[in-house]
Motif scaffolding. Structure first.
Motif, PDB file in Angstrom:
ATOM      1  N   SER A 175      46.232  30.855  36.161  1.00 54.50           N
ATOM      2  CA  SER A 175      44.477  30.151  36.199  1.00 54.50           C
ATOM      3  C   SER A 175      43.296  30.159  36.362  1.00 54.50           C
ATOM      4  O   SER A 175      43.180  30.400  37.873  1.00 54.50           O
ATOM      5  CB  SER A 175      44.928  28.418  35.570  1.00 54.50           C
ATOM      6  OG  SER A 175      43.785  27.953  35.339  1.00 54.50           O
ATOM      7  N   HIS A 176      41.783  29.864  35.837  1.00 54.93           N
ATOM      8  CA  HIS A 176      40.575  29.957  36.266  1.00 54.93           C
ATOM      9  C   HIS A 176      40.575  28.658  36.344  1.00 54.93           C
ATOM     10  O   HIS A 176      39.705  28.688  36.240  1.00 54.93           O
ATOM     11  CB  HIS A 176      40.439  30.609  35.487  1.00 54.93           C
ATOM     12  CG  HIS A 176      40.334  31.448  34.648  1.00 54.93           C
ATOM     13  ND1 HIS A 176      39.965  32.868  35.956  1.00 54.93           N
ATOM     14  CD2 HIS A 176      41.283  32.790  33.634  1.00 54.93           C
ATOM     15  CE1 HIS A 176      39.791  34.438  35.235  1.00 54.93           C
ATOM     16  NE2 HIS A 176      40.343  34.242  34.407  1.00 54.93           N
ATOM     17  N   VAL A 177      41.018  27.577  35.586  1.00 57.79           N
ATOM     18  CA  VAL A 177      41.188  26.164  36.423  1.00 57.79           C
ATOM     19  C   VAL A 177      41.213  26.005  37.233  1.00 57.79           C
ATOM     20  O   VAL A 177      42.695  25.480  37.530  1.00 57.79           O
ATOM     21  CB  VAL A 177      41.225  25.754  34.573  1.00 57.79           C
ATOM     22  CG1 VAL A 177      41.150  23.808  34.550  1.00 57.79           C
ATOM     23  CG2 VAL A 177      41.459  25.424  32.856  1.00 57.79           C
TER      24      VAL A 177
ATOM     25  N   ARG B 191      32.968  39.311  38.695  1.00 53.95           N
ATOM     26  CA  ARG B 191      33.802  40.116  37.727  1.00 53.95           C
ATOM     27  C   ARG B 191      33.839  41.359  37.356  1.00 53.95           C
ATOM     28  O   ARG B 191      32.799  42.379  37.400  1.00 53.95           O
ATOM     29  CB  ARG B 191      33.631  39.372  36.456  1.00 53.95           C
ATOM     30  CG  ARG B 191      33.603  37.654  36.911  1.00 53.95           C
ATOM     31  CD  ARG B 191      32.836  37.561  35.142  1.00 53.95           C
ATOM     32  NE  ARG B 191      31.048  37.633  35.366  1.00 53.95           N
ATOM     33  CZ  ARG B 191      30.642  36.236  35.997  1.00 53.95           C
ATOM     34  NH1 ARG B 191      30.933  35.228  36.824  1.00 53.95           N
ATOM     35  NH2 ARG B 191      29.638  36.857  36.346  1.00 53.95           N
ATOM     36  N   ARG B 192      35.103  42.594  36.658  1.00 51.66           N
ATOM     37  CA  ARG B 192      35.157  43.501  36.368  1.00 51.66           C
ATOM     38  C   ARG B 192      35.560  43.367  35.420  1.00 51.66           C
ATOM     39  O   ARG B 192      36.147  42.173  34.112  1.00 51.66           O
ATOM     40  CB  ARG B 192      35.620  44.702  36.961  1.00 51.66           C
ATOM     41  CG  ARG B 192      37.047  44.336  37.763  1.00 51.66           C
ATOM     42  CD  ARG B 192      37.443  45.552  38.449  1.00 51.66           C
ATOM     43  NE  ARG B 192      38.734  45.222  38.537  1.00 51.66           N
ATOM     44  CZ  ARG B 192      39.325  45.882  39.659  1.00 51.66           C
ATOM     45  NH1 ARG B 192      38.740  47.374  39.547  1.00 51.66           N
ATOM     46  NH2 ARG B 192      40.753  45.955  39.538  1.00 51.66           N
TER      47      ARG B 192
ATOM     48  N   PRO C 248      38.847  36.659  39.789  1.00 48.73           N
ATOM     49  CA  PRO C 248      37.858  36.373  38.628  1.00 48.73           C
ATOM     50  C   PRO C 248      39.109  37.203  37.791  1.00 48.73           C
ATOM     51  O   PRO C 248      39.974  38.225  37.840  1.00 48.73           O
ATOM     52  CB  PRO C 248      36.821  37.369  39.721  1.00 48.73           C
ATOM     53  CG  PRO C 248      37.395  37.254  41.274  1.00 48.73           C
ATOM     54  CD  PRO C 248      38.790  36.878  41.123  1.00 48.73           C
ATOM     55  N   ASN C 249      38.094  37.406  36.573  1.00 53.43           N
ATOM     56  CA  ASN C 249      38.120  38.387  35.520  1.00 53.43           C
ATOM     57  C   ASN C 249      38.488  39.827  35.857  1.00 53.43           C
ATOM     58  O   ASN C 249      37.517  40.435  36.913  1.00 53.43           O
ATOM     59  CB  ASN C 249      37.328  38.112  34.388  1.00 53.43           C
ATOM     60  CG  ASN C 249      37.438  37.344  33.364  1.00 53.43           C
ATOM     61  OD1 ASN C 249      36.321  35.992  33.488  1.00 53.43           O
ATOM     62  ND2 ASN C 249      38.309  36.193  33.402  1.00 53.43           N
ATOM     63  N   GLY C 250      39.721  40.078  35.628  1.00 49.92           N
ATOM     64  CA  GLY C 250      39.824  41.510  36.054  1.00 49.92           C
ATOM     65  C   GLY C 250      40.584  42.074  37.864  1.00 49.92           C
ATOM     66  O   GLY C 250      40.697  43.091  38.048  1.00 49.92           O
ATOM     67  N   SER C 251      40.680  40.702  38.022  1.00 52.16           N
ATOM     68  CA  SER C 251      41.022  41.389  39.729  1.00 52.16           C
ATOM     69  C   SER C 251      42.714  41.311  39.395  1.00 52.16           C
ATOM     70  O   SER C 251      43.110  41.740  40.555  1.00 52.16           O
ATOM     71  CB  SER C 251      41.290  40.002  40.279  1.00 52.16           C
ATOM     72  OG  SER C 251      41.333  38.699  39.556  1.00 52.16           O
ATOM     73  N   GLY C 252      43.385  41.374  38.183  1.00 49.10           N
ATOM     74  CA  GLY C 252      44.370  41.847  38.725  1.00 49.10           C
ATOM     75  C   GLY C 252      45.858  40.969  38.060  1.00 49.10           C
ATOM     76  O   GLY C 252      47.177  41.139  38.558  1.00 49.10           O
ATOM     77  N   LYS C 253      45.495  39.316  37.932  1.00 49.41           N
ATOM     78  CA  LYS C 253      46.565  38.368  38.138  1.00 49.41           C
ATOM     79  C   LYS C 253      46.887  38.935  37.060  1.00 49.41           C
ATOM     80  O   LYS C 253      48.803  38.650  37.316  1.00 49.41           O
ATOM     81  CB  LYS C 253      45.967  37.540  37.715  1.00 49.41           C
ATOM     82  CG  LYS C 253      45.062  36.852  38.725  1.00 49.41           C
ATOM     83  CD  LYS C 253      44.405  35.351  38.407  1.00 49.41           C
ATOM     84  CE  LYS C 253      43.262  35.812  37.192  1.00 49.41           C
ATOM     85  NZ  LYS C 253      41.688  36.640  36.854  1.00 49.41           N
ATOM     86  N   THR C 254      47.169  39.288  35.767  1.00 47.58           N
ATOM     87  CA  THR C 254      48.172  39.821  34.153  1.00 47.58           C
ATOM     88  C   THR C 254      48.829  40.996  34.977  1.00 47.58           C
ATOM     89  O   THR C 254      50.114  40.913  34.749  1.00 47.58           O
ATOM     90  CB  THR C 254      47.238  39.698  33.282  1.00 47.58           C
ATOM     91  OG1 THR C 254      46.619  38.292  32.853  1.00 47.58           O
ATOM     92  CG2 THR C 254      48.278  40.077  32.269  1.00 47.58           C
ATOM     93  N   THR C 255      47.951  41.780  35.876  1.00 47.76           N
ATOM     94  CA  THR C 255      49.061  43.827  36.087  1.00 47.76           C
ATOM     95  C   THR C 255      50.455  43.038  36.869  1.00 47.76           C
ATOM     96  O   THR C 255      50.967  42.976  36.730  1.00 47.76           O
ATOM     97  CB  THR C 255      48.404  44.219  36.574  1.00 47.76           C
ATOM     98  OG1 THR C 255      47.035  44.315  35.313  1.00 47.76           O
ATOM     99  CG2 THR C 255      48.637  45.288  36.712  1.00 47.76           C
TER     100      THR C 255
HETATM  101  N1  LIG Z   1      46.858  48.200  29.563  1.00 48.90           N
HETATM  102  C1  LIG Z   1      45.537  48.300  30.151  1.00 48.90           C
HETATM  103  N2  LIG Z   1      45.059  49.354  30.092  1.00 48.90           N
HETATM  104  C2  LIG Z   1      44.089  49.967  30.362  1.00 48.90           C
HETATM  105  N3  LIG Z   1      43.226  49.351  31.687  1.00 48.90           N
HETATM  106  C3  LIG Z   1      44.115  47.743  31.713  1.00 48.90           C
HETATM  107  C4  LIG Z   1      45.470  47.954  31.297  1.00 48.90           C
HETATM  108  N4  LIG Z   1      45.604  46.116  31.503  1.00 48.90           N
HETATM  109  C5  LIG Z   1      44.491  45.888  32.248  1.00 48.90           C
HETATM  110  N5  LIG Z   1      43.966  46.446  32.700  1.00 48.90           N
HETATM  111  C6  LIG Z   1      42.582  46.818  33.758  1.00 48.90           C
HETATM  112  O1  LIG Z   1      43.260  46.612  34.767  1.00 48.90           O
HETATM  113  C7  LIG Z   1      42.336  45.368  35.168  1.00 48.90           C
HETATM  114  C8  LIG Z   1      43.109  44.145  36.180  1.00 48.90           C
HETATM  115  O2  LIG Z   1      43.299  43.579  34.576  1.00 48.90           O
HETATM  116  P1  LIG Z   1      44.504  42.508  34.742  1.00 48.90           P
HETATM  117  O3  LIG Z   1      44.028  41.935  32.870  1.00 48.90           O
HETATM  118  O4  LIG Z   1      45.727  42.420  35.253  1.00 48.90           O
HETATM  119  O5  LIG Z   1      42.990  41.176  35.370  1.00 48.90           O
HETATM  120  P2  LIG Z   1      43.541  39.579  35.560  1.00 48.90           P
HETATM  121  O6  LIG Z   1      42.648  39.436  37.080  1.00 48.90           O
HETATM  122  O7  LIG Z   1      44.614  39.520  34.832  1.00 48.90           O
HETATM  123  O8  LIG Z   1      42.076  39.171  34.280  1.00 48.90           O
HETATM  124  P3  LIG Z   1      41.886  38.102  33.234  1.00 48.90           P
HETATM  125  O9  LIG Z   1      41.659  37.051  34.561  1.00 48.90           O
HETATM  126  O10 LIG Z   1      39.944  38.179  32.628  1.00 48.90           O
HETATM  127  O11 LIG Z   1      42.858  37.469  32.560  1.00 48.90           O
HETATM  128  C9  LIG Z   1      41.234  45.206  34.903  1.00 48.90           C
HETATM  129  O12 LIG Z   1      39.942  46.094  35.236  1.00 48.90           O
HETATM  130  C10 LIG Z   1      41.381  45.849  33.457  1.00 48.90           C
HETATM  131  O13 LIG Z   1      40.836  46.433  32.463  1.00 48.90           O
END
Ligand SMILES: Nc1ncnc2c1ncn2[C@@H]1O[C@H](COP(=O)(O)OP(=O)(O)OP(=O)(O)O)[C@@H](O)[C@H]1O
Length: 331
Positions: free
Chosen positions: A208-210, A330-331, A54-61
């Motif tokens: 991806s979300h798709v 979602r967060r 889900p959104n905010g689960s940490g994928k991009t991180t």
């Molecule tokens: N640079 C940052 N500073 C503060 N918080 C961050 C930063 N980058 C990510 N976060 C937080 O870390 C958590 C994970 O974010 P991330 O972008 O990794 O999620 P995601 O799974 O990629 O979400 P999405 O599907 O919306 O792209 C979220 O709560 C986000 O707000």
């Protein structure tokens, strides 16, 4: 041994070679937000691995950590045999990274953008010029090669970002929402390209979300929830990610003939929808098969056994059903 052999061996043994990705207990916080709270992941060469959550689960991180653009607080990471923190240059030389939005320098042409990155990777000019021409053709941007990047649409910029990720012929590809902004034709092209890259023995990790799209292109799936790897509840017939098993939707002109044959063959099957009454006519079932080879064998044997098959295709929705079993907001 060829790359494919190595990939097949790695897939068969369930281990990941130095050409894959291994993540153990990785953590990363942003202030009070624990973006990664202990992620474990393996992505094997020769396969497309879906990163779902889900959104905010940490994928991009996580993808930023793997790309060497963010230092984790703890845990172990190996990308193509290198730690992106302690062996950054070696890891980056073997890693292609495509962010969810590719920022270009608008005054440079598409070709100049790619040349700049090729230079940054210290590639030899002559071969990299040829490769850049090939990549521009692959992503259908030849026509725009010598035009400023400022004229590119969002989808065209995404395609340039994909070419950028491939410019140094990386072993590992990390793609964050690569299909966002792409038109349907470009999405099909992207799917086919990622499939080909995996078949060449590369490791492809794609978020991806798709989910329907991911389902069509991915071999394995890793689910993230609140910064952790989670295993979805597969008790309702969802294929477990990573075990090579797939669910196929098989239809026949005679449902009784199909199910009788599957029973005799000892195949695991279930109805494709709730059955209210025994049917004597056409119908379909969901069958567990062992990869594409298992599906091919099933189709061959069923036809040879006289079952009037109409169609057999990967069942849609398994990833989506697995996703929906994740108990997370979602967060
Ligand atoms: N640079 C940052 N500073 C503060 N918080 C961050 C930063 N980058 C990510 N976060 C937080 O870390 C958590 C994970 O974010 P991330 O972008 O990794 O999620 P995601 O799974 O990629 O979400 P999405 O599907 O919306 O792209 C979220 O709560 C986000 O707000």
């Amino acid at each position: 041994m060829t790359t494919q052999d190595a990939a097949a061996e790695a897939a068969g043994s369930g281990t990941t070679t130095d050409d894959g990705i291994v993540v153990r207990g990785v953590t990363r916080a942003f202030g009070a937000v624990q973006a990664l709270a202990g992620v474990d992941l393996e992505a094997r060469p020769g396969a497309v691995t879906a990163l779902v959550g889900p959104n905010g689960s940490g994928k991009t991180t996580l993808l930023l950590v793997l790309a060497g653009l963010l230092t984790p607080d703890g845990g172990e990471v190996s990308v193509a045999g290198h730690d992106p923190v302690t062996a950054g240059p070696a890891a980056r030389a073997r890693t292609g990274w495509m962010p969810d939005a590719f920022g270009t320098w608008d005054s440079l042409t598409a070709r100049e953008v790619l040349t700049t990155f090729a230079d940054a990777y210290r590639l030899d000019r002559a071969p990299s010029r040829r490769r850049i021409d090939e990549l521009l053709a692959t992503v259908h941007l030849t026509e725009y090669a010598d035009r400023p990047a400022s004229v590119l649409s969002r989808g065209q910029k995404q395609r340039l970002g994909l070419a950028r990720a491939l410019v140094h012929d990386p072993q590992v590809l990390l793609l964050d929402e690569p299909a966002s902004g792409l038109d349907p034709r470009s999405r099909v092209d992207l799917r086919q390209l990622l499939r080909r890259l995996a078949d060449e023995g590369r490791t492809v990790l794609v978020s991806s979300h798709v989910l329907t799209e991911l389902e069509e292109m991915s071999d394995d799936a890793v689910f993230l929830s609140r910064g952790r790897t989670v295993v979805p509840d597969t008790s309702h017939g969802v294929t477990s990610p990573g075990d090579g098993r797939r669910t196929f939707h098989v239809r026949a002109l005679s449902l009784p003939a199909l199910t009788a044959w599957l029973d005799a063959a000892g195949a695991a099957w279930r109805p494709d929808e709730p059955w209210t009454a025994p049917t004597t006519g056409p119908g379909g079932v969901l069958v567990e098969v062992n990869g594409d080879e298992g599906a091919a064998a099933l189709i061959r044997d069923a036809v040879a056994g006289g079952v009037p098959l109409v169609s057999a295709a990967p069942a849609a929705g398994a990833l989506e059903r697995a996703y929906l079993t994740l108990e997370e907001e979602r967060r």
